[in-house]
Design a protein around this motif. Structure first.
Motif, short mmCIF file in Angstrom:
data_model
loop_
_atom_site.label_atom_id
_atom_site.label_comp_id
_atom_site.label_asym_id
_atom_site.label_seq_id
_atom_site.Cartn_x
_atom_site.Cartn_y
_atom_site.Cartn_z
N ILE A 70 45.48 -61.49 -2.00
CA ILE A 70 46.28 -62.59 -1.48
C ILE A 70 46.84 -62.14 -0.14
N SER A 71 47.33 -63.09 0.63
CA SER A 71 48.13 -62.75 1.80
C SER A 71 49.39 -63.59 1.72
N ALA A 72 50.46 -63.08 2.27
CA ALA A 72 51.74 -63.76 2.17
C ALA A 72 52.56 -63.54 3.42
N GLU A 73 53.42 -64.50 3.70
CA GLU A 73 54.32 -64.40 4.84
C GLU A 73 55.65 -65.02 4.49
N SER A 74 56.72 -64.33 4.90
CA SER A 74 58.05 -64.88 4.61
C SER A 74 58.35 -66.02 5.56
N LYS A 75 58.92 -67.08 5.00
CA LYS A 75 59.39 -68.22 5.79
C LYS A 75 60.90 -68.11 6.00
N THR A 76 61.58 -67.58 4.99
CA THR A 76 63.01 -67.27 5.07
C THR A 76 63.22 -65.98 4.28
#
Length: 154
Positions: free
Chosen positions: A16-22
């Protein structure tokens, strides 16, 4: 003796890949899907999705359903439906940095499977034993899995 980090020819890798939005909201991409992980508003989140530990329980329910139907077919057991109810208890003090003990993860997870099946109790007990032994998510809950973390700065 084989190396513990060597993959066998039968190994399937997932990513998976993930990125913080907050600070609490993370958007995850898995294959062609995107989903949010967030905390409820009462603990500072924006409630954009289930929190990480709720996803863990959801992953267990989904895996038990898939494995349950697969095993039933293999055992020639009629299973029309599987309803899964899961509760887990954890103490958030370690996560919050307020204590060193107990561990940060679930201390107890209780799973109830309600199976719509004409099979007798002994058959369903054998079925459940096989399902539990073959469910990858259940296996990860019940056994240590090595996790290697690294950090890279931009």
């Amino acid at each position: 003796m084989a190396e513990t980090d060597a993959k066998s020819e039968h190994t399937v890798s997932y990513s998976i890949s993930a990125e913080s939005k907050t600070a609490t909201h993370t958007v995850i991409e898995a294959r062609d899907f995107e989903f949010s992980v967030d905390e409820p508003t009462n603990v500072g989140g924006t409630n954009a999705g289930p929190n990480p530990v709720e996803y863990m329980l959801g992953a267990l329910a989904g895996c038990l359903n898939v494995v349950g139907h697969t095993v039933a077919e293999e055992m020639d057991i009629t299973v029309r439906n599987i309803a899964v109810s899961i509760e887990g208890d954890l103490d958030p003090r370690k996560f919050m940095g307020r204590a060193e003990e107990p561990r940060a993860g679930y201390q107890d997870v209780r799973v109830d499977l309600t199976v719509d099946s004409p099979a007798d109790e002994a058959t369903l007990a054998d079925w459940l034993e096989t399902v539990e032994a073959r469910c990858p998510v259940s296996d990860n809950f019940q056994n240590p899995t090595p996790v290697s973390l690294s950090v890279t700065s931009d």
